[in-house]
Design a protein around this motif. Sequence first.
Motif, mmCIF file in Angstrom:
data_model
loop_
_atom_site.group_PDB
_atom_site.id
_atom_site.type_symbol
_atom_site.label_atom_id
_atom_site.label_comp_id
_atom_site.label_asym_id
_atom_site.label_seq_id
_atom_site.Cartn_x
_atom_site.Cartn_y
_atom_site.Cartn_z
ATOM 1 N N ASP A 101 74.292 1.808 15.247
ATOM 2 C CA ASP A 101 73.456 1.178 14.212
ATOM 3 C C ASP A 101 73.354 2.102 12.996
ATOM 4 O O ASP A 101 72.326 2.715 12.736
ATOM 5 C CB ASP A 101 72.066 0.869 14.782
ATOM 6 C CG ASP A 101 71.232 0.070 13.784
ATOM 7 O OD1 ASP A 101 71.744 -0.256 12.698
ATOM 8 O OD2 ASP A 101 70.061 -0.200 14.092
ATOM 9 N N LEU A 102 74.468 2.187 12.266
ATOM 10 C CA LEU A 102 74.548 3.098 11.117
ATOM 11 C C LEU A 102 74.766 2.321 9.828
ATOM 12 O O LEU A 102 75.732 1.579 9.693
ATOM 13 C CB LEU A 102 75.721 4.074 11.319
ATOM 14 C CG LEU A 102 76.002 5.022 10.148
ATOM 15 C CD1 LEU A 102 74.852 6.004 9.961
ATOM 16 C CD2 LEU A 102 77.324 5.750 10.349
ATOM 17 N N TRP A 103 73.847 2.502 8.881
ATOM 18 C CA TRP A 103 74.045 1.944 7.546
ATOM 19 C C TRP A 103 74.685 3.009 6.670
ATOM 20 O O TRP A 103 74.358 4.191 6.805
ATOM 21 C CB TRP A 103 72.710 1.573 6.893
ATOM 22 C CG TRP A 103 71.977 0.448 7.526
ATOM 23 C CD1 TRP A 103 72.318 -0.248 8.646
ATOM 24 C CD2 TRP A 103 70.739 -0.105 7.063
ATOM 25 N NE1 TRP A 103 71.374 -1.212 8.904
ATOM 26 C CE2 TRP A 103 70.389 -1.136 7.950
ATOM 27 C CE3 TRP A 103 69.892 0.170 5.991
ATOM 28 C CZ2 TRP A 103 69.223 -1.897 7.796
ATOM 29 C CZ3 TRP A 103 68.737 -0.576 5.829
ATOM 30 C CH2 TRP A 103 68.413 -1.607 6.731
ATOM 31 N N VAL A 104 75.573 2.596 5.775
ATOM 32 C CA VAL A 104 76.121 3.533 4.800
ATOM 33 C C VAL A 104 75.722 3.073 3.403
ATOM 34 O O VAL A 104 76.106 1.987 2.967
ATOM 35 C CB VAL A 104 77.651 3.654 4.935
ATOM 36 C CG1 VAL A 104 78.228 4.487 3.794
ATOM 37 C CG2 VAL A 104 78.013 4.279 6.280
ATOM 38 N N LEU A 105 74.918 3.898 2.739
ATOM 39 C CA LEU A 105 74.483 3.621 1.363
ATOM 40 C C LEU A 105 75.316 4.476 0.420
ATOM 41 O O LEU A 105 75.468 5.685 0.648
ATOM 42 C CB LEU A 105 73.018 4.036 1.163
ATOM 43 C CG LEU A 105 71.889 3.157 1.688
ATOM 44 C CD1 LEU A 105 71.997 2.939 3.179
ATOM 45 C CD2 LEU A 105 70.531 3.801 1.346
ATOM 46 N N PHE A 106 75.856 3.866 -0.629
ATOM 47 C CA PHE A 106 76.627 4.676 -1.583
ATOM 48 C C PHE A 106 76.461 4.127 -2.987
ATOM 49 O O PHE A 106 76.193 2.946 -3.181
ATOM 50 C CB PHE A 106 78.111 4.719 -1.190
ATOM 51 C CG PHE A 106 78.848 3.454 -1.520
ATOM 52 C CD1 PHE A 106 78.746 2.341 -0.703
ATOM 53 C CD2 PHE A 106 79.636 3.374 -2.663
ATOM 54 C CE1 PHE A 106 79.406 1.169 -1.017
ATOM 55 C CE2 PHE A 106 80.305 2.200 -2.989
ATOM 56 C CZ PHE A 106 80.189 1.100 -2.160
ATOM 57 N N ALA A 107 76.602 5.003 -3.971
ATOM 58 C CA ALA A 107 76.498 4.616 -5.376
ATOM 59 C C ALA A 107 77.900 4.284 -5.881
ATOM 60 O O ALA A 107 78.765 5.145 -5.873
ATOM 61 C CB ALA A 107 75.902 5.764 -6.182
ATOM 62 N N PRO A 108 78.147 3.039 -6.284
ATOM 63 C CA PRO A 108 79.494 2.640 -6.690
ATOM 64 C C PRO A 108 80.017 3.502 -7.831
ATOM 65 O O PRO A 108 79.272 3.879 -8.740
ATOM 66 C CB PRO A 108 79.322 1.196 -7.153
ATOM 67 C CG PRO A 108 78.099 0.717 -6.476
ATOM 68 C CD PRO A 108 77.212 1.917 -6.358
ATOM 69 N N ILE A 109 81.293 3.838 -7.748
ATOM 70 C CA ILE A 109 81.949 4.661 -8.750
ATOM 71 C C ILE A 109 83.116 3.870 -9.307
ATOM 72 O O ILE A 109 83.063 2.656 -9.344
ATOM 73 C CB ILE A 109 82.395 5.987 -8.113
ATOM 74 C CG1 ILE A 109 82.917 5.733 -6.682
ATOM 75 C CG2 ILE A 109 81.236 6.960 -8.055
ATOM 76 C CD1 ILE A 109 83.423 6.929 -5.964
ATOM 77 N N LYS A 110 84.163 4.542 -9.708
ATOM 78 C CA LYS A 110 85.317 3.825 -10.241
ATOM 79 C C LYS A 110 85.880 2.879 -9.184
ATOM 80 O O LYS A 110 85.847 3.171 -7.997
ATOM 81 C CB LYS A 110 86.393 4.825 -10.681
ATOM 82 C CG LYS A 110 86.130 5.362 -12.077
ATOM 83 C CD LYS A 110 87.270 6.266 -12.534
ATOM 84 C CE LYS A 110 87.290 7.564 -11.755
ATOM 85 N NZ LYS A 110 88.342 8.500 -12.227
ATOM 86 N N LYS A 111 86.458 1.774 -9.650
ATOM 87 C CA LYS A 111 86.879 0.689 -8.769
ATOM 88 C C LYS A 111 87.677 1.159 -7.552
ATOM 89 O O LYS A 111 87.329 0.849 -6.412
ATOM 90 C CB LYS A 111 87.679 -0.323 -9.583
ATOM 91 C CG LYS A 111 88.099 -1.564 -8.825
ATOM 92 C CD LYS A 111 88.805 -2.528 -9.763
ATOM 93 C CE LYS A 111 89.661 -3.509 -8.994
ATOM 94 N NZ LYS A 111 90.731 -2.884 -8.202
ATOM 95 N N ALA A 112 88.744 1.921 -7.768
ATOM 96 C CA ALA A 112 89.619 2.284 -6.651
ATOM 97 C C ALA A 112 88.849 3.104 -5.620
ATOM 98 O O ALA A 112 89.024 2.919 -4.418
ATOM 99 C CB ALA A 112 90.827 3.057 -7.158
ATOM 100 N N ARG A 113 87.973 3.994 -6.089
ATOM 101 C CA ARG A 113 87.251 4.843 -5.141
ATOM 102 C C ARG A 113 86.113 4.084 -4.448
ATOM 103 O O ARG A 113 85.755 4.401 -3.323
ATOM 104 C CB ARG A 113 86.757 6.123 -5.813
ATOM 105 C CG ARG A 113 87.927 7.059 -6.123
ATOM 106 C CD ARG A 113 87.538 8.397 -6.711
ATOM 107 N NE ARG A 113 88.700 9.032 -7.282
ATOM 108 C CZ ARG A 113 89.448 9.958 -6.654
ATOM 109 N NH1 ARG A 113 89.108 10.374 -5.474
ATOM 110 N NH2 ARG A 113 90.512 10.470 -7.233
#
Lengths: 241, 241
Positions: B80-92
């Motif tokens: 039960d792991l959520w991954v939160l991330f701040a979107p960066i450039k499209k490919a990454r």
Amino acid sequence: MADAKIRLYVEHPLGEGQTVPLSRDQAHYLFGVMRRGAGDALLGFNGRDGEWLVTVQEASKKGGVLRVEKQTAPQRNPPDLWVLFAPIKKARTDFIVEKAAEMGAARILPVQTDFTNSERIRQDRLQAHAIEAAEQCGGTYVPEVTDLQKLDRLLQDWPERRQLMFCDEALAGAAQNLGAVGGPAWAILIGPEGGFSEAERARLHALPFAHPVSLGPRILRADTAAVAAMTVWQMTLGDWR
Amino acid sequence: MADAKIRLYVEHPLGEGQTVPLSRDQAHYLFGVMRRGAGDALLGFNGRDGEWLVTVQEASKKGGVLRVEKQTAPQRNPPDLWVLFAPIKKARTDFIVEKAAEMGAARILPVQTDFTNSERIRQDRLQAHAIEAAEQCGGTYVPEVTDLQKLDRLLQDWPERRQLMFCDEALAGAAQNLGAVGGPAWAILIGPEGGFSEAERARLHALPFAHPVSLGPRILRADTAAVAAMTVWQMTLGDWR
């Protein structure tokens, strides 16, 4: 320092008061693309002498000269870790080289395995990726990218006292007891997308210096496995401890 | 099974003898691109019922029907792991979603932080990347990709008893004593390339459910940090133990 300084890799020695000539490509990048000019400051490193504040002394379309002002960071070398990987599709190969440089590999060695498709690589392009990764990530060290070589020959002439961690998808348990092995010199081997051949797997398991690890119950792509394996190593034996 | 079977994600329930209608896109992929036809076998999964051998019953340009034969693998859900991330450039950004799905995230949540450039994301495209990662890597589970939301609002309404591991570049030591925290429900927060703002960092450090970890002495790009952080978590608290 209102705006982030450019970090530039140069080959010349860096020391207070020295001057560094720029190549045509570097001049194009600095003065053309990045719009820097005479008097502007940036950061330079050469992989050996740490990081230095440098200023532009001369700028032209075909070249230029930097003056080395003062050291901003000491040289910091990574642990003695080699990363061996089987080249895959171009974008993912570039990615593995970039990630190995970022994560602190000392040397990057593309290898041909039984299931590797690649017959050749562009060593110069991969080396340029390693340099760019160091420029972007604040590193002062640039790992050498070697030419493609056959894995079995490399294992035949394996350097004494270098341990090898290899990622084996067929391993059930975790078995990550690398800490007990210890030793300062290591290599990580990332297999190709199709895995190792049966012959390779048998050979690897029989080598006294080779240590299998599992990267969990899921099948990982080679580029994911590269970052995950370096994380395991850095946490267990490297400079993340 | 001479050639590797195609793995196809479908939305319909999967059970012996059931039939599954194909969308126009799926039919185009299977019959046009991959040259499969009536009678051919492939593997299907829907994220809930495990993996099944299915055969093509009808094939046309505009659609088709699959028949579900027998189960080839049980359903396997990630921790039960959520991954939160701040979107960066499209490919990454695409890469982070792909890697989170590969490494066993249960849910992927793009978040806006103080230093995030992105105002919006293409949720449907990112969801398609998560599905593709599961298709390629033999997974039976597809993590949901949520819409972009503000980090501070998400932290305000944070679910009870879910722990949060966040990667803090400013941390000196390793401090990875996550094992002692324990608990089955976790989230990992990957900051944007520019790091967290001072206000965010102070707030995160003050939250009782948030636990800072260091990812070594080097600056990592956000996509590298995502894979490295998931490796740390999986080794310490997840299903790699």
